[in-house]
Scaffold this motif. Structure first.
Motif, PDB file in Angstrom:
ATOM      1  N   ILE A   5       0.759  -1.250   0.072  1.00  0.00           N
ATOM      2  CA  ILE A   5      -0.111  -0.122  -0.268  1.00  0.00           C
ATOM      3  C   ILE A   5       0.898   1.152   0.051  1.00  0.00           C
ATOM      4  O   ILE A   5       1.935   1.179   0.630  1.00  0.00           O
ATOM      5  CB  ILE A   5      -0.929  -0.067   1.327  1.00  0.00           C
ATOM      6  N   SER A   6       0.569   2.317  -0.690  1.00  0.00           N
ATOM      7  CA  SER A   6       1.340   3.273  -0.860  1.00  0.00           C
ATOM      8  C   SER A   6       1.174   4.151   0.405  1.00  0.00           C
ATOM      9  O   SER A   6       0.076   4.369   1.048  1.00  0.00           O
ATOM     10  CB  SER A   6       0.868   4.415  -2.023  1.00  0.00           C
ATOM     11  N   LEU A   7       2.267   4.935   0.715  1.00  0.00           N
ATOM     12  CA  LEU A   7       2.123   5.763   1.805  1.00  0.00           C
ATOM     13  C   LEU A   7       0.971   6.919   1.724  1.00  0.00           C
ATOM     14  O   LEU A   7       0.302   7.325   2.536  1.00  0.00           O
ATOM     15  CB  LEU A   7       3.442   6.512   2.016  1.00  0.00           C
ATOM     16  N   ASP A   8       0.940   7.411   0.545  1.00  0.00           N
ATOM     17  CA  ASP A   8      -0.308   8.390   0.229  1.00  0.00           C
ATOM     18  C   ASP A   8      -1.490   7.765   0.644  1.00  0.00           C
ATOM     19  O   ASP A   8      -2.559   8.538   1.004  1.00  0.00           O
ATOM     20  CB  ASP A   8      -0.300   8.868  -1.255  1.00  0.00           C
ATOM     21  N   LEU A  11      -1.948   8.092   4.285  1.00  0.00           N
ATOM     22  CA  LEU A  11      -2.259   9.108   4.652  1.00  0.00           C
ATOM     23  C   LEU A  11      -3.769   9.859   4.359  1.00  0.00           C
ATOM     24  O   LEU A  11      -4.431  10.205   5.048  1.00  0.00           O
ATOM     25  CB  LEU A  11      -1.491  10.217   3.924  1.00  0.00           C
ATOM     26  N   ASN A  12      -4.281   9.150   2.787  1.00  0.00           N
ATOM     27  CA  ASN A  12      -5.659   9.602   2.704  1.00  0.00           C
ATOM     28  C   ASN A  12      -6.646   8.740   3.576  1.00  0.00           C
ATOM     29  O   ASN A  12      -7.454   9.385   3.972  1.00  0.00           O
ATOM     30  CB  ASN A  12      -5.841   9.036   1.173  1.00  0.00           C
ATOM     31  N   PHE A  13      -6.300   7.609   3.995  1.00  0.00           N
ATOM     32  CA  PHE A  13      -6.956   6.683   4.931  1.00  0.00           C
ATOM     33  C   PHE A  13      -7.238   7.544   6.322  1.00  0.00           C
ATOM     34  O   PHE A  13      -8.405   7.906   6.741  1.00  0.00           O
ATOM     35  CB  PHE A  13      -6.498   5.423   4.942  1.00  0.00           C
ATOM     36  N   HIS A  15      -6.929  10.695   6.738  1.00  0.00           N
ATOM     37  CA  HIS A  15      -7.578  11.952   6.675  1.00  0.00           C
ATOM     38  C   HIS A  15      -9.151  11.974   6.384  1.00  0.00           C
ATOM     39  O   HIS A  15      -9.924  12.705   6.720  1.00  0.00           O
ATOM     40  CB  HIS A  15      -7.060  12.644   5.174  1.00  0.00           C
ATOM     41  N   SER A  16      -9.289  10.600   6.187  1.00  0.00           N
ATOM     42  CA  SER A  16     -10.793  10.083   5.951  1.00  0.00           C
ATOM     43  C   SER A  16     -11.601  10.182   7.603  1.00  0.00           C
ATOM     44  O   SER A  16     -12.826  10.239   7.637  1.00  0.00           O
ATOM     45  CB  SER A  16     -11.176   9.042   5.471  1.00  0.00           C
ATOM     46  N   PHE A  17     -10.756  10.184   8.805  1.00  0.00           N
ATOM     47  CA  PHE A  17     -11.475  10.380   9.952  1.00  0.00           C
ATOM     48  C   PHE A  17     -11.277  11.753  10.411  1.00  0.00           C
ATOM     49  O   PHE A  17     -10.476  12.667   9.889  1.00  0.00           O
ATOM     50  CB  PHE A  17     -10.466   9.471  10.904  1.00  0.00           C
ATOM     51  N   SER A  18     -11.977  11.997  11.389  1.00  0.00           N
ATOM     52  CA  SER A  18     -12.061  13.263  11.952  1.00  0.00           C
ATOM     53  C   SER A  18     -11.326  13.266  13.047  1.00  0.00           C
ATOM     54  O   SER A  18     -11.713  13.091  14.179  1.00  0.00           O
ATOM     55  CB  SER A  18     -13.839  13.584  12.245  1.00  0.00           C
ATOM     56  N   LEU A  19      -9.917  13.481  12.957  1.00  0.00           N
ATOM     57  CA  LEU A  19      -8.959  13.406  13.894  1.00  0.00           C
ATOM     58  C   LEU A  19      -8.563  14.920  14.470  1.00  0.00           C
ATOM     59  O   LEU A  19      -8.520  15.726  13.605  1.00  0.00           O
ATOM     60  CB  LEU A  19      -7.644  12.892  13.289  1.00  0.00           C
ATOM     61  N   THR A  20      -8.424  15.035  15.749  1.00  0.00           N
ATOM     62  CA  THR A  20      -8.084  16.188  16.321  1.00  0.00           C
ATOM     63  C   THR A  20      -6.882  16.623  16.084  1.00  0.00           C
ATOM     64  O   THR A  20      -5.974  15.570  15.820  1.00  0.00           O
ATOM     65  CB  THR A  20      -8.704  16.288  17.891  1.00  0.00           C
ATOM     66  N   ALA A  21      -6.289  17.786  16.494  1.00  0.00           N
ATOM     67  CA  ALA A  21      -4.816  17.996  16.344  1.00  0.00           C
ATOM     68  C   ALA A  21      -4.001  17.024  17.321  1.00  0.00           C
ATOM     69  O   ALA A  21      -2.884  16.491  16.903  1.00  0.00           O
ATOM     70  CB  ALA A  21      -4.711  19.443  16.620  1.00  0.00           C
ATOM     71  N   ASP A  22      -4.780  16.970  18.560  1.00  0.00           N
ATOM     72  CA  ASP A  22      -4.197  15.925  19.598  1.00  0.00           C
ATOM     73  C   ASP A  22      -3.906  14.538  19.191  1.00  0.00           C
ATOM     74  O   ASP A  22      -2.796  13.941  19.086  1.00  0.00           O
ATOM     75  CB  ASP A  22      -4.945  16.094  20.771  1.00  0.00           C
ATOM     76  N   ASN A  23      -5.087  14.185  18.316  1.00  0.00           N
ATOM     77  CA  ASN A  23      -4.983  12.745  17.830  1.00  0.00           C
ATOM     78  C   ASN A  23      -3.885  12.573  16.678  1.00  0.00           C
ATOM     79  O   ASN A  23      -3.054  11.667  16.892  1.00  0.00           O
ATOM     80  CB  ASN A  23      -6.306  12.329  17.060  1.00  0.00           C
ATOM     81  N   LYS A  24      -3.657  13.634  15.797  1.00  0.00           N
ATOM     82  CA  LYS A  24      -2.676  13.501  14.759  1.00  0.00           C
ATOM     83  C   LYS A  24      -1.285  13.564  15.334  1.00  0.00           C
ATOM     84  O   LYS A  24      -0.335  12.927  15.220  1.00  0.00           O
ATOM     85  CB  LYS A  24      -2.839  14.708  13.843  1.00  0.00           C
ATOM     86  N   LYS A  25      -1.085  14.602  16.494  1.00  0.00           N
ATOM     87  CA  LYS A  25       0.223  14.599  17.302  1.00  0.00           C
ATOM     88  C   LYS A  25       0.523  13.453  17.872  1.00  0.00           C
ATOM     89  O   LYS A  25       1.539  12.712  17.740  1.00  0.00           O
ATOM     90  CB  LYS A  25       0.307  15.753  18.371  1.00  0.00           C
ATOM     91  N   TRP A  26      -0.375  12.707  18.341  1.00  0.00           N
ATOM     92  CA  TRP A  26      -0.338  11.105  19.077  1.00  0.00           C
ATOM     93  C   TRP A  26       0.240  10.448  18.029  1.00  0.00           C
ATOM     94  O   TRP A  26       1.204   9.609  18.400  1.00  0.00           O
ATOM     95  CB  TRP A  26      -1.442  10.886  19.797  1.00  0.00           C
ATOM     96  N   ILE A  27      -0.476  10.151  16.826  1.00  0.00           N
ATOM     97  CA  ILE A  27      -0.081   9.357  15.824  1.00  0.00           C
ATOM     98  C   ILE A  27       1.327   9.400  15.500  1.00  0.00           C
ATOM     99  O   ILE A  27       2.235   8.736  15.287  1.00  0.00           O
ATOM    100  CB  ILE A  27      -0.960   9.054  14.487  1.00  0.00           C
ATOM    101  N   ALA A  28       1.586  10.910  15.115  1.00  0.00           N
ATOM    102  CA  ALA A  28       2.698  11.219  14.531  1.00  0.00           C
ATOM    103  C   ALA A  28       4.066  10.906  15.705  1.00  0.00           C
ATOM    104  O   ALA A  28       5.050  10.485  15.418  1.00  0.00           O
ATOM    105  CB  ALA A  28       2.914  12.747  14.188  1.00  0.00           C
ATOM    106  N   ASP A  29       3.717  11.160  16.915  1.00  0.00           N
ATOM    107  CA  ASP A  29       4.717  11.036  18.080  1.00  0.00           C
ATOM    108  C   ASP A  29       4.868   9.528  18.184  1.00  0.00           C
ATOM    109  O   ASP A  29       6.110   9.086  18.390  1.00  0.00           O
ATOM    110  CB  ASP A  29       4.209  11.595  19.427  1.00  0.00           C
ATOM    111  N   HIS A  30       3.881   8.506  18.170  1.00  0.00           N
ATOM    112  CA  HIS A  30       4.231   7.265  18.239  1.00  0.00           C
ATOM    113  C   HIS A  30       4.828   6.723  16.967  1.00  0.00           C
ATOM    114  O   HIS A  30       5.899   5.937  17.216  1.00  0.00           O
ATOM    115  CB  HIS A  30       2.808   6.411  18.501  1.00  0.00           C
TER     116      HIS A  30
END
Length: 83
Positions: A5-8, A11-13, A15-30
């Motif tokens: 599966i491509s990284l794009d 990323l699109n997958f 983006h299909s969720f309603s993630l908060t900034a905190d959720n995105k930071k949590w994923i990125a940090d992990h």
């Protein structure tokens, strides 16, 4: 089963969720911490690091075999020797 599966697509997958900034930071940090750990595990050791690891392993082996003295015994030996 191997799946490619491509990284794009990933990323699109996400983006299909309603993630908060905190959720995105949590994923990125992990993901970042996992990547750092993998890089550390995969990097080559310097000769100095290899030397220290060998010495530590030898020390551990000597402890297991009962060939080591505790600090009190060492200080007593030094005191006796240099009186």
């Amino acid at each position: 089963m191997d799946v490619t599966i491509s990284l794009d697509s990933i990323l699109n997958f996400l983006h299909s969720f309603s993630l908060t900034a905190d959720n995105k930071k949590w994923i990125a940090d992990h993901l970042y911490e996992e990547a750092k750990a993998e890089e550390k595990d995969n990097r080559e050791l310097t000769p100095t690091e290899e030397k220290f690891i060998k010495r530590a392993m030898l020390g551990h082996q000597q402890i297991q075999e009962g060939k080591c003295k505790d600090s009190e015994e060492v200080f007593k030996m030094l005191e006796d020797r240099y009186k």
